[in-house]
Design an enzyme around this catalytic site. Sequence first.
Site, short mmCIF file in Angstrom:
data_model
loop_
_atom_site.label_atom_id
_atom_site.label_comp_id
_atom_site.label_asym_id
_atom_site.label_seq_id
_atom_site.Cartn_x
_atom_site.Cartn_y
_atom_site.Cartn_z
N LYS A 106 132.39 132.16 65.44
CA LYS A 106 131.88 133.37 66.10
C LYS A 106 130.93 133.09 67.27
CE LYS A 106 132.43 136.67 62.33
NZ LYS A 106 131.80 137.66 61.45
N ASP B 208 131.33 143.92 64.03
CA ASP B 208 130.77 143.80 62.67
C ASP B 208 129.62 144.78 62.44
OD1 ASP B 208 132.38 141.80 61.58
OD2 ASP B 208 131.10 140.18 62.31
P1 NAP Z 1 126.07 132.91 56.88
O1 NAP Z 1 125.88 133.03 58.34
O2 NAP Z 1 126.49 131.60 56.30
O3 NAP Z 1 124.66 133.36 56.18
C1 NAP Z 1 124.51 133.27 54.79
C2 NAP Z 1 123.17 133.90 54.41
O4 NAP Z 1 123.10 133.92 52.97
C3 NAP Z 1 121.97 133.08 54.87
O5 NAP Z 1 120.88 133.96 55.13
C4 NAP Z 1 121.68 132.20 53.65
O6 NAP Z 1 120.33 131.76 53.58
C5 NAP Z 1 121.94 133.18 52.54
N1 NAP Z 1 122.26 132.54 51.27
C6 NAP Z 1 123.41 131.86 50.96
N2 NAP Z 1 123.34 131.42 49.69
C7 NAP Z 1 122.14 131.81 49.19
C8 NAP Z 1 121.46 131.66 47.94
N3 NAP Z 1 122.06 131.00 46.93
N4 NAP Z 1 120.25 132.22 47.78
C9 NAP Z 1 119.66 132.90 48.80
N5 NAP Z 1 120.22 133.07 50.01
C10 NAP Z 1 121.44 132.53 50.20
O7 NAP Z 1 127.14 133.96 56.34
P2 NAP Z 1 127.42 135.45 56.90
O8 NAP Z 1 128.59 135.42 57.79
O9 NAP Z 1 126.15 136.01 57.39
O10 NAP Z 1 127.90 136.20 55.55
C11 NAP Z 1 126.98 136.54 54.55
C12 NAP Z 1 127.64 137.44 53.50
O11 NAP Z 1 128.07 138.65 54.11
C13 NAP Z 1 128.87 136.84 52.82
O12 NAP Z 1 128.85 137.18 51.47
C14 NAP Z 1 130.02 137.53 53.52
O13 NAP Z 1 131.16 137.64 52.67
C15 NAP Z 1 129.41 138.91 53.77
N6 NAP Z 1 130.07 139.56 54.92
C16 NAP Z 1 130.69 140.75 54.67
C17 NAP Z 1 131.31 141.41 55.72
C18 NAP Z 1 131.99 142.72 55.45
O14 NAP Z 1 132.84 143.12 56.26
N7 NAP Z 1 131.65 143.41 54.39
C19 NAP Z 1 131.31 140.86 57.01
C20 NAP Z 1 130.64 139.64 57.21
C21 NAP Z 1 130.04 138.98 56.15
P3 NAP Z 1 119.87 130.38 54.30
O15 NAP Z 1 119.62 130.75 55.75
O16 NAP Z 1 118.63 130.01 53.59
O17 NAP Z 1 120.99 129.40 54.15
#
Ligand code: NAP
Length: 311
Positions: A92, A129
């Site tokens: 992205k 998004d």
């Molecule tokens: P990302 O950029 O990898 O960010 C992940 C986030 O989750 C970071 O803030 C990370 O914290 C935190 N995290 C991961 N594991 C954790 C844990 N065990 N305890 C506490 N914090 C944790 O991923 P993203 O693209 O933002 O996606 C995040 C979530 O949103 C995913 O579940 C994804 O499926 C969902 N999502 C949904 C949609 C939708 O259309 N509904 C769209 C996009 C994403 P750190 O910074 O400390 O690593």
Amino acid sequence: MWAAVEGTGTPGQDGSKGRNAMTITAETRLVGLFGYPVGHSLSPAMHNAAFAALGLNLRYVAFPVPPAHLADAVRALRALSFRGVNVTIPHKVAIVPLLDALDEEARAIGAVNTVIVEADGRLVGTNTDGRGYVRSLVEETGVDLAAQRVLILGAGGAARAVAVSLAKGGASRIAIANRTPEKAAELAAHLAPFADAWAVPPERLADAVREATLLINTTSVGMVPHADETPLPPEWLHDGLLVSDLVYRPLKTRLLREAEARGLVTHGGLGMLVHQGALAFERWTGRPAPVALMRDAALRALAAEKEGKEC
Ligand code: NAP
């Protein structure tokens, strides 16, 4: 904007079943997804059902593109007359310098989830998004964003898109809490032009939840295979708190179940998925997206996935 391409085959009566029964012809044009991996994407089911229902001679294909091949894949969009693509993890941000232009939304977020191939071959990046999230939240809950004290859990790519769009949609007070506090501080700084935003120190998280009226989990905590996990102790949830979770596997996370048990209004992640796809569909086709049909297709794909796992 490209003119819509009418299908030359017979549109399937079963667009609602997520199959595109039209014949592939020399005029068929592609859209798709660039990510790595892409195996679990629900987007092909959503978009192909919509193309079939509207009789559009387009097909959506998910392409696993390793990072080393991203530039080649982007060049191919023009050469192969694609209408556009969605872009997901890990591309992205990396795709930004490979495009000809970004629209205002993508510039504000600093990342692209949708590329449009313009009629003159220019590659324009946008990001649906955050707007998809806000549309879904407002549609499902009727929330007045300007009246909310927002607390976002997480500071990754999804948090950034959601936070920028919430601020542009009228939310003026946004707190961010993240496992890695430096990333929360970075996101708060990024939001400064749009809203009053600040990072919550880990030891102040309970207070921040108490002060919030809208809590949004943007972390992957609670997602399968860790569906028994939740980002907050349930006793922190309080009356008047609207609880939203971006996770849609499962459709109802433990956080949402515990909020519901306390009688709170909740909002799950499927609506964001559907609306970000619908906004991309509208940019590629110039047509209003059949949102309900896309939601049904996504739900059927999720159910099939679950059945497959249980077999
Ligand atoms: P990302 O950029 O990898 O960010 C992940 C986030 O989750 C970071 O803030 C990370 O914290 C935190 N995290 C991961 N594991 C954790 C844990 N065990 N305890 C506490 N914090 C944790 O991923 P993203 O693209 O933002 O996606 C995040 C979530 O949103 C995913 O579940 C994804 O499926 C969902 N999502 C949904 C949609 C939708 O259309 N509904 C769209 C996009 C994403 P750190 O910074 O400390 O690593």
